[in-house]
Design an enzyme around this catalytic site. Sequence first.
Site, PDB file in Angstrom:
ATOM      1  N   ASP A  38       0.923  -1.233  -0.117  1.00  0.00           N
ATOM      2  CA  ASP A  38       0.003   0.069   0.074  1.00  0.00           C
ATOM      3  C   ASP A  38       0.805   1.241   0.080  1.00  0.00           C
ATOM      4  OD1 ASP A  38      -2.167   1.768   0.686  1.00  0.00           O
ATOM      5  OD2 ASP A  38      -1.462   1.675   2.527  1.00  0.00           O
ATOM      6  N   ASP A  40      -0.158   4.915   0.886  1.00  0.00           N
ATOM      7  CA  ASP A  40      -0.475   6.065   2.096  1.00  0.00           C
ATOM      8  C   ASP A  40      -0.595   5.260   3.475  1.00  0.00           C
ATOM      9  OD1 ASP A  40      -0.965   8.713   0.476  1.00  0.00           O
ATOM     10  OD2 ASP A  40      -2.784   7.318  -0.405  1.00  0.00           O
TER      11      ASP A  40
HETATM   12  O1  C5P Z   1      -2.692   4.468  -0.691  1.00  0.00           O
HETATM   13  P1  C5P Z   1      -3.733   4.093   0.134  1.00  0.00           P
HETATM   14  O2  C5P Z   1      -4.633   3.045  -0.374  1.00  0.00           O
HETATM   15  O3  C5P Z   1      -3.437   3.861   1.591  1.00  0.00           O
HETATM   16  O4  C5P Z   1      -4.619   5.392   0.230  1.00  0.00           O
HETATM   17  C1  C5P Z   1      -5.932   5.543   0.531  1.00  0.00           C
HETATM   18  C2  C5P Z   1      -6.183   6.389   1.897  1.00  0.00           C
HETATM   19  O5  C5P Z   1      -6.321   7.734   1.437  1.00  0.00           O
HETATM   20  C3  C5P Z   1      -7.254   6.002   2.575  1.00  0.00           C
HETATM   21  O6  C5P Z   1      -6.821   5.158   3.699  1.00  0.00           O
HETATM   22  C4  C5P Z   1      -7.831   7.238   3.173  1.00  0.00           C
HETATM   23  O7  C5P Z   1      -8.059   7.458   4.452  1.00  0.00           O
HETATM   24  C5  C5P Z   1      -7.178   8.472   2.489  1.00  0.00           C
HETATM   25  N1  C5P Z   1      -8.057   9.347   1.614  1.00  0.00           N
HETATM   26  C6  C5P Z   1      -7.911  10.607   1.703  1.00  0.00           C
HETATM   27  N2  C5P Z   1      -9.127  11.407   1.233  1.00  0.00           N
HETATM   28  C7  C5P Z   1      -9.847  10.941   0.409  1.00  0.00           C
HETATM   29  C8  C5P Z   1     -10.098   9.435   0.025  1.00  0.00           C
HETATM   30  C9  C5P Z   1      -9.107   8.540   0.615  1.00  0.00           C
HETATM   31  O8  C5P Z   1      -7.081  11.171   2.494  1.00  0.00           O
HETATM   32  N3  C5P Z   1     -10.536  11.920  -0.431  1.00  0.00           N
HETATM   33 MG    MG Z   2      -2.982   3.175   3.298  1.00  0.00          MG
END
Ligand code: C5P
Ligand code: MG
Length: 286
Positions: A38, A40
Amino acid sequence: MVPELEKVTVLMKNPEHVQRVISALRKEGTDKLQVISDFDMTLSRFGFNGRRCPTSHNILDNSRVISEEGRKKLQDLLHYYYPIEIDPNQTMEEKCPLMVEWWTKAHNLLLEQKILKSDIAKIVRDSEVMLRDGANTFFDQLHQHNIPLFIFSAGVGDVLEEVLRQAEVFHPNINVVANYMDFDDKGVLRRFKEPLIHTYNKNNTVLEKTEHFQLLSSRTNIILLGDSLGDLSMADGVPNVENVLTVGFLNDKVDERRGKYRDAYDIVLEKDETLDVVNGILCYIL
Ligand code: C5P
Ligand code: MG
């Protein structure tokens, strides 16, 4: 074998199983290994000096190219949906439609902002994003040993690639699947490419059109890194899996989620902002 596993941040439900898998990964060698991660809050830091670090979405949300009104609306979405994303008392099935709602609303707000492709590098440079401590060692070790690193992210592909580029770790052994932006002739953001990837559909269903795992069919040993329980399905498309070692970063709501993480991941790293344990394992097996 791996001294880093003695760190106080490490939790293992079954240490013997972990030892067995690590031994098998070492014995079978680098030709059979791939790493699936993954992005983030797994490769990037969750916090620094008591402050939250941004996700790839947040890098955009908090940037100067977003209007004040847009920023407020994006923040409101985060405050409403993030607690649902990490709630240990709701099932993935319950969360899925709500995550689609979050991503869709956030992407639509970003589309209103006429973001330029040429702005992305500066947006990333001006942000507070940080990779975890030890990231350089991690990326460089995998590159030196020609081990494929598949980054499977529900974040924004263009942004996370730029983070890796600026850190000088975007090596040719890396492949990314994430939510990519699509720009018009003038370089203005016009849509996000399909399929939408959110926290709980990181599996075969969104990889159908990529041949990634088929091209790596000899890589039957896997190290999987994630921070969400949704990350555990990232390797579902790998054919003929032999050995898998899963490592989960438990960043937030630690007390409420410890039990579920310990049951689900082979190794849990509790409030550990480093890649020390992963690097220690790689150092032992490579
Ligand atoms: O790279 P990863 O799959 O972890 O990225 C997704 C993350 O981004 C999620 O865990 C979520 O908390 C975050 N997110 C965000 N803003 C959004 C959608 C998802 O910060 N609009
Ligand atoms: Mg993540």
